[in-house]
Design a protein around this motif. Structure first.
Motif, PDB file in Angstrom:
ATOM      1  N   MET A  42       0.831  -1.200   0.000  1.00  0.00           N
ATOM      2  CA  MET A  42       0.000   0.000   0.000  1.00  0.00           C
ATOM      3  C   MET A  42       0.866   1.251   0.000  1.00  0.00           C
ATOM      4  O   MET A  42       1.930   1.288   0.621  1.00  0.00           O
ATOM      5  CB  MET A  42      -0.934   0.029   1.210  1.00  0.00           C
ATOM      6  CG  MET A  42      -1.995  -1.038   1.187  1.00  0.00           C
ATOM      7  SD  MET A  42      -3.193  -0.783   2.522  1.00  0.00           S
ATOM      8  CE  MET A  42      -4.083  -2.351   2.445  1.00  0.00           C
ATOM      9  N   THR A  43       0.392   2.262  -0.691  1.00  0.00           N
ATOM     10  CA  THR A  43       1.021   3.569  -0.651  1.00  0.00           C
ATOM     11  C   THR A  43       0.103   4.525   0.105  1.00  0.00           C
ATOM     12  O   THR A  43      -1.052   4.185   0.412  1.00  0.00           O
ATOM     13  CB  THR A  43       1.261   4.111  -2.069  1.00  0.00           C
ATOM     14  OG1 THR A  43      -0.003   4.394  -2.680  1.00  0.00           O
ATOM     15  CG2 THR A  43       2.038   3.108  -2.917  1.00  0.00           C
ATOM     16  N   GLU A  44       0.606   5.706   0.369  1.00  0.00           N
ATOM     17  CA  GLU A  44      -0.237   6.712   1.024  1.00  0.00           C
ATOM     18  C   GLU A  44      -1.462   7.036   0.174  1.00  0.00           C
ATOM     19  O   GLU A  44      -2.543   7.293   0.700  1.00  0.00           O
ATOM     20  CB  GLU A  44       0.565   7.987   1.265  1.00  0.00           C
ATOM     21  CG  GLU A  44       1.572   7.886   2.384  1.00  0.00           C
ATOM     22  CD  GLU A  44       2.246   9.213   2.670  1.00  0.00           C
ATOM     23  OE1 GLU A  44       2.722   9.395   3.800  1.00  0.00           O
ATOM     24  OE2 GLU A  44       2.293  10.068   1.772  1.00  0.00           O
ATOM     25  N   ASP A  45      -1.292   7.018  -1.135  1.00  0.00           N
ATOM     26  CA  ASP A  45      -2.363   7.448  -2.034  1.00  0.00           C
ATOM     27  C   ASP A  45      -3.457   6.413  -2.236  1.00  0.00           C
ATOM     28  O   ASP A  45      -4.616   6.781  -2.450  1.00  0.00           O
ATOM     29  CB  ASP A  45      -1.781   7.837  -3.396  1.00  0.00           C
ATOM     30  CG  ASP A  45      -0.893   9.065  -3.325  1.00  0.00           C
ATOM     31  OD1 ASP A  45      -1.114   9.886  -2.411  1.00  0.00           O
ATOM     32  OD2 ASP A  45       0.014   9.187  -4.157  1.00  0.00           O
ATOM     33  N   ASP A  46      -3.105   5.130  -2.173  1.00  0.00           N
ATOM     34  CA  ASP A  46      -4.120   4.131  -2.510  1.00  0.00           C
ATOM     35  C   ASP A  46      -4.642   3.337  -1.320  1.00  0.00           C
ATOM     36  O   ASP A  46      -5.529   2.499  -1.464  1.00  0.00           O
ATOM     37  CB  ASP A  46      -3.600   3.160  -3.583  1.00  0.00           C
ATOM     38  CG  ASP A  46      -2.429   2.294  -3.119  1.00  0.00           C
ATOM     39  OD1 ASP A  46      -2.182   2.193  -1.907  1.00  0.00           O
ATOM     40  OD2 ASP A  46      -1.754   1.714  -4.005  1.00  0.00           O
ATOM     41  N   ALA A  47      -4.111   3.599  -0.117  1.00  0.00           N
ATOM     42  CA  ALA A  47      -4.514   2.815   1.045  1.00  0.00           C
ATOM     43  C   ALA A  47      -6.007   2.908   1.328  1.00  0.00           C
ATOM     44  O   ALA A  47      -6.649   1.916   1.702  1.00  0.00           O
ATOM     45  CB  ALA A  47      -3.719   3.255   2.276  1.00  0.00           C
ATOM     46  N   GLY A  48      -6.587   4.098   1.158  1.00  0.00           N
ATOM     47  CA  GLY A  48      -8.007   4.273   1.447  1.00  0.00           C
ATOM     48  C   GLY A  48      -8.911   3.404   0.607  1.00  0.00           C
ATOM     49  O   GLY A  48     -10.017   3.050   1.023  1.00  0.00           O
ATOM     50  N   LYS A  49      -8.447   3.040  -0.560  1.00  0.00           N
ATOM     51  CA  LYS A  49      -9.245   2.189  -1.445  1.00  0.00           C
ATOM     52  C   LYS A  49      -8.919   0.711  -1.274  1.00  0.00           C
ATOM     53  O   LYS A  49      -9.725  -0.141  -1.650  1.00  0.00           O
ATOM     54  CB  LYS A  49      -9.010   2.607  -2.902  1.00  0.00           C
ATOM     55  CG  LYS A  49      -9.449   4.025  -3.208  1.00  0.00           C
ATOM     56  CD  LYS A  49      -9.137   4.400  -4.647  1.00  0.00           C
ATOM     57  CE  LYS A  49      -9.554   5.830  -4.954  1.00  0.00           C
ATOM     58  NZ  LYS A  49      -9.207   6.239  -6.342  1.00  0.00           N
ATOM     59  N   LYS A  50      -7.751   0.407  -0.726  1.00  0.00           N
ATOM     60  CA  LYS A  50      -7.310  -0.981  -0.638  1.00  0.00           C
ATOM     61  C   LYS A  50      -7.583  -1.639   0.708  1.00  0.00           C
ATOM     62  O   LYS A  50      -7.730  -2.858   0.783  1.00  0.00           O
ATOM     63  CB  LYS A  50      -5.807  -1.058  -0.921  1.00  0.00           C
ATOM     64  CG  LYS A  50      -5.433  -0.886  -2.385  1.00  0.00           C
ATOM     65  CD  LYS A  50      -3.935  -1.123  -2.568  1.00  0.00           C
ATOM     66  CE  LYS A  50      -3.530  -1.090  -4.033  1.00  0.00           C
ATOM     67  NZ  LYS A  50      -2.069  -1.325  -4.188  1.00  0.00           N
ATOM     68  N   MET A  51      -7.613  -0.855   1.783  1.00  0.00           N
ATOM     69  CA  MET A  51      -7.710  -1.462   3.105  1.00  0.00           C
ATOM     70  C   MET A  51      -9.005  -2.245   3.283  1.00  0.00           C
ATOM     71  O   MET A  51     -10.073  -1.803   2.864  1.00  0.00           O
ATOM     72  CB  MET A  51      -7.595  -0.394   4.196  1.00  0.00           C
ATOM     73  CG  MET A  51      -6.170   0.084   4.432  1.00  0.00           C
ATOM     74  SD  MET A  51      -5.973   1.071   5.943  1.00  0.00           S
ATOM     75  CE  MET A  51      -6.752   2.588   5.456  1.00  0.00           C
TER      76      MET A  51
END
Length: 634
Positions: A149-158
């Motif tokens: 996960m990156t800072e940018d995509d974590a909100g969509k992946k978690m």
């Protein structure tokens, strides 16, 4: 983040030259550069006899800058870890072995530690070897917690479990600690040990209770809130409670604000539906299309009684709504309580709250609900070196029903809009604000402001594209120390330090001429005072200059005024936060926040501090002590 708000303050490009003409510039040594026009530091070097050799009151040998995988501290001092992310608070808890479950995290020490309060045990004592460590847990860093996960995509992946873990890892941690032969240790099964998270019930108090904009489906009366969020700065009251600051909530909510009745208010507070932590995907209260008022229940100062583990925390709405970075409490000479606060965002403001009633030290119960009534004010820094506190009070000036402020509750919910209307001075991200216990002067930290342009300069913010930050000194009338009147409507002020590398004239940094190549700093953030009245500065943002963040000490008066010395540096990717002394000044607690966060993903971290084993770096609180057990800095 918001852009520069529209307000009535004049933008006067010549103000800097006007003020600096009142004093002679001191030309620093070539090794520290020249104080250039536009970079005045008012009284920084004022005083007769300054040309003589200057001496700092700080007795330690300055640390050489170290920026690597481990922390470093000056010779003659030790630094050891007291509490780490994921440490269980009871002996029955699961020892850390990777990312905890949400349930495990709710009873373990929280993530990204920030503000620290040391509360002596027993209550009311000045004990410096036994107390409660009260620590904010500001946010999580998904890119160095979860693989891939990156800072940018974590909100969509978690996943939901990961989202719930994050909600449990934020908030506040309280642990009992004792000083022994092995240093400071957590009392693991203490009855005081406690976590406050985004599930902890909290009470709204003060004027905003019951306002339509804080009512939700789960709380139709607008009285009880679930949890606290983005806890950053804080303060301690004379009656033994801790104030924890909610520094923004805008990127923790999802859903579009288009068409919502309070769209303009949400925009002013930065809500754009970014949902950085993915909460709206699993929890309706974080979806603004389903609960449009839930955002208004955050961005307050929360009062906690650490000595009463069963007590309900209270969100004190009379202190205003903003991205609170500080809530520093001063007991004024007339018994009234004063709280200084900064709104940590670009072009936001410095605030002060003065309680209506006085506190009686002989009756600690007189502090109960004292913060629910009083006058909130916002600062206007004038070009003549004076400061006006402008009351943020319904019915005064533009704060009327006709101008969109229907009541005092309305004013407080819209604190930023009220400050805009009053013509307060937009600042370069106001962070911590602390009062010198010896002199009574107040120091406000501006960490940086890359968005300020040349035509937006003002008396207290003198550099365009300020990447380095500065510290403003505010001087209440009345005298030194406890004689200072922190309730006065008018102060004087000056700039104490302009941060940055003084060897680069283009930066226009200003420190004492004897500042070493290790002593200058950038991006001041949290500050604290030791019992002797020396200022200790924690930095946040030095990594952007390929420097370590750390802790610097500096005299605020005497021949060493403005001369910083480096005591401690953080490991790579980490910032130093929450400096806090024991009452006798022999221990300095520091939060080391987000180690290795500069890595794009977990597999690229450059340090596994502080354990250096497993796969995860762990934010932690450390204790710095002098080898001989004496006062820090002496």
């Amino acid at each position: 983040m918001t852009d520069c708000p529209k307000n009535s303050s004049p933008v006067i490009r010549d103000l800097i030259a006007l003020r600096s003409s009142r004093r002679a510039f001191l030309q620093g040594a070539a090794s520290v550069g020249t104080i250039a026009a536009g970079g005045f530091v008012g009284s920084l070097f004022a005083g007769e006899g300054f040309a003589a050799a200057s001496t700092s009151s700080l007795g330690f040998t300055e640390l050489k800058r170290v920026y690597d995988k481990d922390m470093a501290v000056a010779d003659g001092y030790s630094a050891h870890v007291v509490a780490k992310w994921g440490d269980p608070m009871t002996s029955a808890g699961k020892a850390f072995a990777g990312v905890p479950t949400a349930a495990e995290q709710a009873v373990s020490f929280g993530y990204n530690c920030d503000y620290i309060a040391f509360m002596s045990l027993p209550k009311g004592s000045q004990s410096s070897d036994h107390g409660l460590l009260c620590v904010n847990n500001e946010y999580i860093s998904p890119n160095v917690i979860f693989p891939g996960m990156t800072e940018d995509d974590a909100g969509k992946k978690m996943t939901k479990e990961q989202v719930d873990f994050g909600m449990a890892a934020m908030g506040h941690s309280i642990v009992e600690i004792k000083l022994g032969t092995e240093g400071w240790q957590v009392v693991q099964d203490s009855a005081y040990n406690r976590r406050l998270t985004l599930e902890t019930p909290m009470e709204l108090t003060g004027p905003v209770v019951g306002h339509d904009l804080v009512k939700t489906k789960d709380d139709p009366e607008g009285r009880m809130v679930k949890g606290t969020n983005y806890n950053c700065g804080g303060g301690v009251t004379p009656w033994g409670t801790v104030l924890t600051c909610e520094e923004g909530a805008s990127d923790t909510f999802g859903g579009s604000i288009e068409g919502l009745p309070a769209k303009a208010l949400l925009e002013r507070y930065g809500f754009d539906g970014s949902d950085f932590y993915g909460r709206a995907r699993f929890h309706d209260r974080f979806d603004m299309t389903k609960e449009p008022n839930e955002p208004n229940r955050f961005d307050w100062v929360v009062e906690i009684d650490p000595y009463a583990p069963d007590s309900v925390p209270k969100k004190r709405t009379a202190l205003g709504r903003m991205s609170h970075e500080a809530s520093t409490v001063v007991l004024n000479k007339d018994g009234r309580v004063v709280v200084y606060m900064g709104d940590d965002d670009y072009f936001e403001y410095v605030y002060r709250f003065v309680s209506k009633n006085a506190y009686d030290p002989a009756k600690p119960e007189s502090g109960k609900d004292l913060l629910d009534e009083g006058v909130l004010s916002v600062a206007r820094y004038n070009e003549d070196g004076t400061l006006d506190w402008l009351p943020v009070v319904h019915g005064e000036g533009p704060l009327t029903t006709e101008k969109g402020f229907a009541s005092q509750a309305d004013v407080l919910l819209k604190t930023r809009l009220a400050a805009d209307a009053l013509g307060a001075t937009p600042m370069d991200r106001p962070e911590d604000i602390e009062t010198n216990p010896v002199t009574g002067r107040v120091y406000a930290v501006m960490t940086k402001n890359k968005k300020r342009k040349q035509d937006k300069l003002n008396p207290a913010n003198t550099r365009p594209e300020n990447l380095w930050g500065h510290i403003v000194e505010m001087i209440p009338p009345g005298g030194r120390g406890t004689d200072a009147d922190h309730t006065a409507a008018k102060y004087t002020w000056d700039i104490f330090v302009l941060a940055g590398n003084p060897s680069d004239p283009a930066i226009k940094a200003s420190f004492h001429p004897e500042t070493s190549s290790n002593g200058w700093f950038v991006c001041p953030d949290n500050i604290s005072f030791d019992p002797a009245g020396r200022l200790w500065v924690a930095t946040d943002g030095a990594n952007d200059f390929d420097l370590p963040d750390g802790i610097y000490a500096v005299d605020t008066e005497g021949p060493g005024r403005g001369l910083p010395k480096l005591l401690f540096t953080c490991p790579t990717g980490a910032e130093a936060t929450g400096p806090c002394f024991t009452p006798d000044g022999t221990t300095l607690f520091i939060s080391v926040q987000h180690p290795a966060e500069n890595a794009e993903t977990l597999d690229k971290v450059e340090t596994l501090w502080p354990d250096f084993k497993g796969e995860l770096p762990r934010p932690s609180v450390i204790a710095i002590r002098k080898a001989d057990g004496g006062a820090i800095g002496a």
